[in-house]
Design a protein around this motif. Sequence first.
Motif, PDB file in Angstrom:
ATOM      1  N   TYR A 168      28.963  15.860  32.365  1.00 26.18           N
ATOM      2  CA  TYR A 168      28.534  16.871  31.387  1.00 26.18           C
ATOM      3  C   TYR A 168      29.526  18.026  31.400  1.00 26.18           C
ATOM      4  CZ  TYR A 168      25.653  20.319  28.964  1.00 26.18           C
ATOM      5  OH  TYR A 168      25.183  21.243  28.075  1.00 26.18           O
ATOM      6  N   THR A 169      29.747  18.628  30.249  1.00 23.84           N
ATOM      7  CA  THR A 169      30.507  19.878  30.168  1.00 23.84           C
ATOM      8  C   THR A 169      29.874  20.784  29.127  1.00 23.84           C
ATOM      9  OG1 THR A 169      32.656  20.912  29.733  1.00 23.84           O
ATOM     10  CG2 THR A 169      32.144  18.909  28.502  1.00 23.84           C
ATOM     11  N   THR A 170      29.876  22.053  29.424  1.00 23.83           N
ATOM     12  CA  THR A 170      29.342  23.033  28.471  1.00 23.83           C
ATOM     13  C   THR A 170      30.315  23.305  27.337  1.00 23.83           C
ATOM     14  OG1 THR A 170      30.296  24.873  29.721  1.00 23.83           O
ATOM     15  CG2 THR A 170      28.039  24.204  30.275  1.00 23.83           C
ATOM     16  N   GLY A 171      31.591  22.895  27.506  1.00 26.44           N
ATOM     17  CA  GLY A 171      32.625  23.402  26.615  1.00 26.44           C
ATOM     18  C   GLY A 171      32.899  24.851  26.970  1.00 26.44           C
ATOM     19  N   VAL A 172      33.793  25.480  26.225  1.00 23.15           N
ATOM     20  CA  VAL A 172      34.137  26.880  26.511  1.00 23.15           C
ATOM     21  C   VAL A 172      32.971  27.773  26.103  1.00 23.15           C
ATOM     22  CG1 VAL A 172      35.767  28.750  26.112  1.00 23.15           C
ATOM     23  CG2 VAL A 172      36.571  26.381  26.141  1.00 23.15           C
ATOM     24  N   ARG A 193      21.778  31.583  29.366  1.00 19.22           N
ATOM     25  CA  ARG A 193      22.059  30.269  28.791  1.00 19.22           C
ATOM     26  C   ARG A 193      21.391  29.208  29.656  1.00 19.22           C
ATOM     27  NH1 ARG A 193      26.578  33.529  28.519  1.00 19.22           N
ATOM     28  NH2 ARG A 193      27.710  33.611  26.547  1.00 19.22           N
ATOM     29  N   LEU A 194      20.814  28.210  29.022  1.00 18.47           N
ATOM     30  CA  LEU A 194      20.149  27.139  29.756  1.00 18.47           C
ATOM     31  C   LEU A 194      20.712  25.800  29.315  1.00 18.47           C
ATOM     32  CD1 LEU A 194      17.916  26.127  31.693  1.00 18.47           C
ATOM     33  CD2 LEU A 194      16.362  26.138  29.729  1.00 18.47           C
ATOM     34  N   TYR A 195      21.149  25.005  30.270  1.00 18.62           N
ATOM     35  CA  TYR A 195      21.676  23.670  30.000  1.00 18.62           C
ATOM     36  C   TYR A 195      20.863  22.646  30.789  1.00 18.62           C
ATOM     37  CZ  TYR A 195      25.548  26.383  28.186  1.00 18.62           C
ATOM     38  OH  TYR A 195      26.303  27.284  27.469  1.00 18.62           O
ATOM     39  N   SER A 196      20.565  21.528  30.127  1.00 19.60           N
ATOM     40  CA  SER A 196      19.794  20.451  30.751  1.00 19.60           C
ATOM     41  C   SER A 196      20.638  19.182  30.722  1.00 19.60           C
ATOM     42  CB  SER A 196      18.474  20.234  30.011  1.00 19.60           C
ATOM     43  OG  SER A 196      17.669  21.410  30.093  1.00 19.60           O
ATOM     44  N   VAL A 197      20.860  18.597  31.873  1.00 16.87           N
ATOM     45  CA  VAL A 197      21.768  17.470  32.024  1.00 16.87           C
ATOM     46  C   VAL A 197      20.973  16.241  32.459  1.00 16.87           C
ATOM     47  CG1 VAL A 197      23.830  16.604  33.184  1.00 16.87           C
ATOM     48  CG2 VAL A 197      23.594  19.074  32.707  1.00 16.87           C
ATOM     49  N   ASP A 198      21.071  15.166  31.674  1.00 16.94           N
ATOM     50  CA  ASP A 198      20.452  13.899  32.064  1.00 16.94           C
ATOM     51  C   ASP A 198      21.290  13.231  33.146  1.00 16.94           C
ATOM     52  OD1 ASP A 198      18.386  14.186  30.281  1.00 16.94           O
ATOM     53  OD2 ASP A 198      19.324  12.966  28.715  1.00 16.94           O
ATOM     54  N   VAL A 199      20.643  12.859  34.228  1.00 18.30           N
ATOM     55  CA  VAL A 199      21.316  12.157  35.322  1.00 18.30           C
ATOM     56  C   VAL A 199      20.632  10.801  35.491  1.00 18.30           C
ATOM     57  CG1 VAL A 199      21.968  12.194  37.756  1.00 18.30           C
ATOM     58  CG2 VAL A 199      21.833  14.356  36.456  1.00 18.30           C
ATOM     59  N   THR A 245      25.744  14.141  46.160  1.00 17.06           N
ATOM     60  CA  THR A 245      26.441  15.405  45.925  1.00 17.06           C
ATOM     61  C   THR A 245      26.597  15.648  44.434  1.00 17.06           C
ATOM     62  OG1 THR A 245      27.724  15.126  47.966  1.00 17.06           O
ATOM     63  CG2 THR A 245      28.500  16.784  46.402  1.00 17.06           C
ATOM     64  N   ILE A 246      26.240  16.838  44.011  1.00 17.28           N
ATOM     65  CA  ILE A 246      26.538  17.302  42.653  1.00 17.28           C
ATOM     66  C   ILE A 246      27.728  18.252  42.745  1.00 17.28           C
ATOM     67  CG2 ILE A 246      25.714  18.777  40.765  1.00 17.28           C
ATOM     68  CD1 ILE A 246      22.944  17.581  41.180  1.00 17.28           C
ATOM     69  N   PHE A 247      28.710  18.031  41.884  1.00 13.44           N
ATOM     70  CA  PHE A 247      29.917  18.857  41.840  1.00 13.44           C
ATOM     71  C   PHE A 247      29.871  19.718  40.576  1.00 13.44           C
ATOM     72  CE2 PHE A 247      30.830  15.034  44.198  1.00 13.44           C
ATOM     73  CZ  PHE A 247      31.579  15.450  45.286  1.00 13.44           C
ATOM     74  N   LEU A 304      31.830  24.948  32.339  1.00 16.58           N
ATOM     75  CA  LEU A 304      31.139  24.364  33.489  1.00 16.58           C
ATOM     76  C   LEU A 304      31.064  22.852  33.316  1.00 16.58           C
ATOM     77  CD1 LEU A 304      29.592  24.662  36.123  1.00 16.58           C
ATOM     78  CD2 LEU A 304      27.518  25.073  34.777  1.00 16.58           C
ATOM     79  N   GLN A 305      31.673  22.146  34.265  1.00 14.33           N
ATOM     80  CA  GLN A 305      31.677  20.688  34.257  1.00 14.33           C
ATOM     81  C   GLN A 305      30.839  20.171  35.419  1.00 14.33           C
ATOM     82  OE1 GLN A 305      35.868  19.806  34.495  1.00 14.33           O
ATOM     83  NE2 GLN A 305      36.231  20.249  32.331  1.00 14.33           N
ATOM     84  N   VAL A 306      30.148  19.057  35.176  1.00 17.86           N
ATOM     85  CA  VAL A 306      29.214  18.510  36.160  1.00 17.86           C
ATOM     86  C   VAL A 306      29.586  17.066  36.470  1.00 17.86           C
ATOM     87  CG1 VAL A 306      26.794  18.006  36.678  1.00 17.86           C
ATOM     88  CG2 VAL A 306      27.383  20.001  35.254  1.00 17.86           C
TER      89      VAL A 306
END
Length: 645
Positions: free
Chosen positions: A572-576, A593-599, A610-612, A558-560
């Motif tokens: 951001y990317t989760t990696g595989v 799974r929980l991921y937190s992304v600084d924006v 827009t978030i992709f 998952l890429q952001v």
Amino acid sequence: MSAPPVQLHVYDHHVMMENGKLQLTISKSGGHVTGIKAYGIDNLVEVRNKENNRGYWDVVWSETGSPGTTGTFELINGSNFNVIVENEEQVEISFTRPWDVSLQGKLAPLNLDKRYIMLRNSSGFYSYAIYEHLEEWPGFNLPQTRIVFKLRKDKFQYMVVADNRQRHMPLPDDRLPKRCKELATPEAVLLVKPVEPEFKGEVDDKYQYSCENKDLQVHGWICKDPAVGFWQITPSYEFRSGGPLKQQLSSHVGPITLAMFLSAHYAGEDIVLKLKQGEPWKKVFGPVFIYLNSLLDDNHDTLWLWQDAKEQMLVEVQSWPYDFPASEDFPKHNQRGSVSGRLQVCDRYVSDENISANCAYVGLAPQGEPGSWQIECKDYQFWTKTDANGYFSINDIRAGDYNVYAWVPGFIGDYRNDSVITISEGCDIDLGDLVFEPPRDGPTLWEIGVPDRSAAEFYVPDPDPKYINTLYINHPDKFRQYGLWERYAELYPEEDLVYTIGVSDYSKDWFFAHVTRKVDDNAYKPTTWQIKFNLDNVDQSGTYKLRLALATANVSELQVWVNDPKADPPLYTTGVIGHDNTISRHGIHGLYRLYSVDVGGARLVAGDNTIFLTQALSSSPLQGIMYDYIRLEGPPSSNSNTKIY
């Protein structure tokens, strides 16, 4: 008139237990169930099968360092027969399979002791086993172990897994090559020429009948003439891997009923039991109860057998832990301990006061990181749910050292207490008030979904008419239909999903699985979803937080991106991540799974943003993720009155 006593008969090649209600015949050399006689049926297990293919324990194991979730299948052949208990009230017999270095590479390095118990006036029998790995033995992997019963196909054709998951089933013959067409996975077949024409055009797949541990207490089969039920009852899941939400196989076409103890289904290699050389280990699996029933009179419908089986399940649950197993490795009630307490949630962006954790899951599991219980498989777990005020009590916990874990519907993240809880014989520990502070940096600007570790609230499409299981038509579990991943490209033929905050409805506009797009027969491409939202002002120097809670992932990345989908690298990317196989196995969640992304505020603008979200790996139609919940938080200093459109 008193019930007949339990009797044991030992012959040259077989052992038979009987108590006036049933006869259980077991092969003396292997310890396999070869015959079950009850209620007018001379043998409930499949007489067409070889004697070691009717009722048996098995393991799947592999050498240390072997990747993946498969290995060598081994039927547990108990070479040594012993009588453990024999009196009028109870018979318990044992079949052991010892291990030594001469068997290295041939059999799993375990001492195995499988047992059968029959009680007086009991309409069934119990089975459990003790697995032991000694310190000096080589390490190995143990992806799976279970009990299997293969019933007579001419008798048992109606299967029940739950009140709303029961049906007349196809025959095993319908899965033969000339009668079916294999689909994307070998477990799934399209019935093209079934013995009974009513099944033509249906999909059969054993994974459509999976259940979570917490719900997998009774399932089985009904024979309608004569009216007899065969039920597998598991009164506790303390010995099963993965905690309350772990999904296991139950019953399926065969007719087959399973008692799964260890499996990698819906989790992948992360939950494979791996023992190292020098690591001693012992575990008791079971007991489980095989319950047989028949109609009391002609005034009852055969489905009364299911109602009776559920009542018997409650009796077994109330009797747990059983007081009759003879092994010292199975502790009785007075050898166990209990804990109680209250769980509250502290989220100051939701409430100025602590919130009672209503219907939260609270459990004791071996020490580990927060959330580690969902891949724990070596030891035991003990779970309950809180009441409306957050109070909980967990009884009959085996002695040992544990952490307290929890998760709360409506909040993201995992709770784990910092201190180790030591359970000793007879202890009753009051943990007092436990406070869970879920991940939170700032106020909620917008959210998608419900934080409940499932994707069920999102849009689940109707299946392709050519891939139907009639059980799941107009069913709350419609996600169990086959091939739903293919519907994404049909619904979004040209452009990927776009979701607009304040306009879109996640129950209608957010596809339940972020999957690949099929471009031709053998090619797939990544997909990018967009979340559009409007900010009336932006703190350029502040840090916003994007919370991405995933319900499952399968060989995905998952890429952001934020506002610039061509930036390299992505924000951001989760990696595989993930080998859950939830999509192909018709589940609605796997591992959480929980991921937190600084924006950074500088990435955002006042107005439209827009978030992709790109799922970047695309070699298979069965790759993808399911979201549990997505939230954008403002900076900690943000005014809670910030307007979002």
